[in-house]
Design a protein around this motif. Structure first.
Motif, mmCIF file in Angstrom:
data_model
loop_
_atom_site.group_PDB
_atom_site.id
_atom_site.type_symbol
_atom_site.label_atom_id
_atom_site.label_comp_id
_atom_site.label_asym_id
_atom_site.label_seq_id
_atom_site.Cartn_x
_atom_site.Cartn_y
_atom_site.Cartn_z
ATOM 1 N N MET A 94 0.827 -1.204 0.000
ATOM 2 C CA MET A 94 0.000 0.000 0.000
ATOM 3 C C MET A 94 0.869 1.265 0.000
ATOM 4 O O MET A 94 0.555 2.254 -0.677
ATOM 5 N N ALA A 95 1.985 1.217 0.738
ATOM 6 C CA ALA A 95 2.913 2.352 0.736
ATOM 7 C C ALA A 95 3.520 2.548 -0.652
ATOM 8 O O ALA A 95 3.742 3.683 -1.089
ATOM 9 N N CYS A 96 3.760 1.447 -1.352
ATOM 10 C CA CYS A 96 4.269 1.529 -2.728
ATOM 11 C C CYS A 96 3.246 2.199 -3.652
ATOM 12 O O CYS A 96 3.613 2.985 -4.528
ATOM 13 N N ILE A 97 1.975 1.875 -3.463
ATOM 14 C CA ILE A 97 0.925 2.479 -4.292
ATOM 15 C C ILE A 97 0.863 3.989 -4.047
ATOM 16 O O ILE A 97 0.711 4.781 -4.993
ATOM 17 N N VAL A 98 1.005 4.396 -2.785
ATOM 18 C CA VAL A 98 1.034 5.834 -2.480
ATOM 19 C C VAL A 98 2.245 6.480 -3.132
ATOM 20 O O VAL A 98 2.160 7.579 -3.701
ATOM 21 N N GLU A 99 3.386 5.815 -3.067
ATOM 22 C CA GLU A 99 4.597 6.336 -3.705
ATOM 23 C C GLU A 99 4.382 6.499 -5.210
ATOM 24 O O GLU A 99 4.765 7.521 -5.800
ATOM 25 N N LEU A 100 3.770 5.504 -5.839
ATOM 26 C CA LEU A 100 3.483 5.585 -7.275
ATOM 27 C C LEU A 100 2.529 6.736 -7.576
ATOM 28 O O LEU A 100 2.652 7.393 -8.616
ATOM 29 N N ASN A 102 1.259 6.025 -15.958
ATOM 30 C CA ASN A 102 2.604 6.002 -16.539
ATOM 31 C C ASN A 102 3.277 4.696 -16.124
ATOM 32 O O ASN A 102 3.627 4.514 -14.959
ATOM 33 N N SER A 103 3.432 3.780 -17.068
ATOM 34 C CA SER A 103 3.989 2.459 -16.752
ATOM 35 C C SER A 103 5.474 2.355 -17.066
ATOM 36 O O SER A 103 6.050 1.268 -17.008
ATOM 37 N N LYS A 104 6.116 3.481 -17.393
ATOM 38 C CA LYS A 104 7.555 3.459 -17.647
ATOM 39 C C LYS A 104 8.316 3.134 -16.363
ATOM 40 O O LYS A 104 7.823 3.356 -15.268
ATOM 41 N N SER A 105 9.531 2.643 -16.528
ATOM 42 C CA SER A 105 10.340 2.265 -15.373
ATOM 43 C C SER A 105 10.527 3.445 -14.420
ATOM 44 O O SER A 105 10.793 4.577 -14.846
ATOM 45 N N THR A 106 10.398 3.148 -13.136
ATOM 46 C CA THR A 106 10.570 4.178 -12.109
ATOM 47 C C THR A 106 12.018 4.263 -11.639
ATOM 48 O O THR A 106 12.383 5.205 -10.937
ATOM 49 N N GLY A 107 12.800 3.256 -11.994
ATOM 50 C CA GLY A 107 14.170 3.202 -11.498
ATOM 51 C C GLY A 107 14.293 2.426 -10.204
ATOM 52 O O GLY A 107 15.400 2.228 -9.697
ATOM 53 N N GLU A 108 13.147 1.995 -9.659
ATOM 54 C CA GLU A 108 13.137 1.181 -8.440
ATOM 55 C C GLU A 108 12.499 -0.165 -8.762
ATOM 56 O O GLU A 108 11.362 -0.217 -9.252
ATOM 57 N N LYS A 109 13.203 -1.254 -8.478
ATOM 58 C CA LYS A 109 12.737 -2.588 -8.854
ATOM 59 C C LYS A 109 11.390 -2.929 -8.228
ATOM 60 O O LYS A 109 10.524 -3.526 -8.878
ATOM 61 N N LEU A 116 8.957 -0.924 -7.214
ATOM 62 C CA LEU A 116 7.858 -0.163 -7.819
ATOM 63 C C LEU A 116 7.556 -0.680 -9.222
ATOM 64 O O LEU A 116 6.388 -0.790 -9.608
ATOM 65 N N ASP A 117 8.600 -0.991 -9.975
ATOM 66 C CA ASP A 117 8.403 -1.528 -11.324
ATOM 67 C C ASP A 117 7.688 -2.875 -11.274
ATOM 68 O O ASP A 117 6.822 -3.161 -12.106
ATOM 69 N N ARG A 118 8.058 -3.720 -10.299
ATOM 70 C CA ARG A 118 7.401 -5.025 -10.179
ATOM 71 C C ARG A 118 5.932 -4.845 -9.821
ATOM 72 O O ARG A 118 5.066 -5.553 -10.358
ATOM 73 N N LEU A 119 5.634 -3.916 -8.945
ATOM 74 C CA LEU A 119 4.237 -3.668 -8.589
ATOM 75 C C LEU A 119 3.447 -3.162 -9.786
ATOM 76 O O LEU A 119 2.304 -3.582 -10.011
ATOM 77 N N LEU A 120 4.049 -2.273 -10.576
ATOM 78 C CA LEU A 120 3.382 -1.792 -11.791
ATOM 79 C C LEU A 120 3.092 -2.946 -12.746
ATOM 80 O O LEU A 120 2.030 -2.993 -13.370
ATOM 81 N N VAL A 140 7.048 -8.215 -3.453
ATOM 82 C CA VAL A 140 7.305 -6.772 -3.468
ATOM 83 C C VAL A 140 8.037 -6.356 -2.192
ATOM 84 O O VAL A 140 9.016 -5.600 -2.225
ATOM 85 N N TYR A 141 7.578 -6.876 -1.057
ATOM 86 C CA TYR A 141 8.200 -6.558 0.233
ATOM 87 C C TYR A 141 9.673 -6.971 0.241
ATOM 88 O O TYR A 141 10.545 -6.203 0.674
ATOM 89 N N LYS A 142 9.958 -8.174 -0.264
ATOM 90 C CA LYS A 142 11.332 -8.680 -0.277
ATOM 91 C C LYS A 142 12.229 -7.787 -1.129
ATOM 92 O O LYS A 142 13.386 -7.521 -0.765
#
Length: 213
Positions: free
Chosen positions: A37-43, A61-68, A70-74, A102-104
Motif C-alpha cells: 500500500m505504501a508503494c501504491i502511495v509512492e506511485l 505512466n507504466s515506464k520504469s521508475t528506477g526502483e525494482k 515499484l516496477d514489479r508492482l506496476l 514486493v516486500y522482499k
C-alpha cells in the motif's frame, strides 16, 4: 543523511526495527501488505498511478521508475483490470506470494544501498531467524525528519505525511515518540486532513481501515 528513500523503504526500515522494541516488531501483522500500500502511495505521488473519484486506481505512466519494487508492482497491476483500492487490498491479501515478493525487493533495495545488513541467526540454537541491522543509523534521521516537519513547524512534505500515516495505523509512533509527541502528531494529521493535503492518502486510509476490520 537520508539517501533519498521512498515511503515504503522508510516504512520497512522502521518496521524491521527490533532494537527499539524487539517484542512488538516480531509480532507485527501484515507488514508486507502495508508495504504494498505504501508503494501504491509512492506511485501516486510520483505520477505513475492516479486515484479516481470512486477510488479506482489506474496506471497513468507504466515506464520504469528506477526502483525494482515499484516496477514489479506496476507489472502486477498492469496484468489486472483497474480496481478500486479496497479490491487491490483484497487482491494482495489473497495473493500472499505477490505481496511478499514486493516486500522482499524493498528489503533488498535497502541492503543494496548499504542501509541494512541481514544476518542469519538462530533462536535457542534451533529456530533460524534473520537479524536486520540498521548499519547506517538511518532510522534516527527518519525520526528527526518527522519531528522537524510535524512537531517543529517545518515545511511538511507529502512523503513524510504518508509515512506518519502508516506508522500511526500500525501503532509504531510510540516506538519513537513520547505520549505528548504522539498526541501532537495526531492533532497535526487532523489539521492537515481538514486542509485537504491528504487527498492522495485518504483512499488508502479507507482501504486500510477496511483491511483492519
Amino acid at each position: 543523511m537520508l539517501k533519498n528513500l521512498s515511503i515504503p523503504q522508510e516504512f520497512v526500515l522502521l518496521a524491521l526495527d527490533r532494537e527499539t522494541n524487539k517484542l512488538k516488531s516480531i509480532f507485527r501483522q501484515h507488514v508486507a501488505l502495508y508495504t504494498v500500500m505504501a508503494c501504491i502511495v509512492e506511485l501516486s505521488i510520483n505520477g505513475n498511478v492516479t486515484f479516481e473519484d470512486d477510488d479506482t486506481v489506474r496506471i497513468s505512466n507504466s515506464k520504469s521508475t528506477g526502483e525494482k519494487y515499484l516496477d514489479r508492482l506496476l507489472e502486477i497491476m498492469n496484468d489486472e483490470k483497474p480496481k478500486k483500492l479496497k479490491k487491490w487490498v483484497n487482491y494482495f491479501y489473497n495473493h500472499i506470494f505477490k505481496q511478499r515478493e514486493v516486500y522482499k525487493i524493498v528489503v533488498e533495495s535497502l541492503v543494496e544501498k548499504g542501509i541494512l545488513e541481514i544476518e542469519n541467526t538462530e533462536v535457542l540454537f534451533v529456530v533460524p531467524v534473520k537479524k536486520y541491522s540498521d548499519v547506517a543509523k538511518t532510522r534516527n534521521h527518519i525520526v528527526e525528519k518527522i519531528r522537524a516537519e510535524l512537531l517543529e513547524h517545518g515545511n511538511v512534505e507529502e512523503h513524510t505525511l504518508a509515512l506518519v500515516f502508516f506508522l500511526n495505523v500500525k501503532k509504531m509512533l510510540n516506538d519513537y515518540f513520547s505520549d505528548y509527541e504522539q498526541k501532537t502528531l495526531k492533532q497535526k494529521l487532523e489539521i492537515l486532513r481538514n486542509e485537504d493535503i491528504l487527498k492522495k492518502i485518504r483512499a488508502v486510509e479507507k482501504a486500510v481501515q477496511y483491511m483492519e476490520a
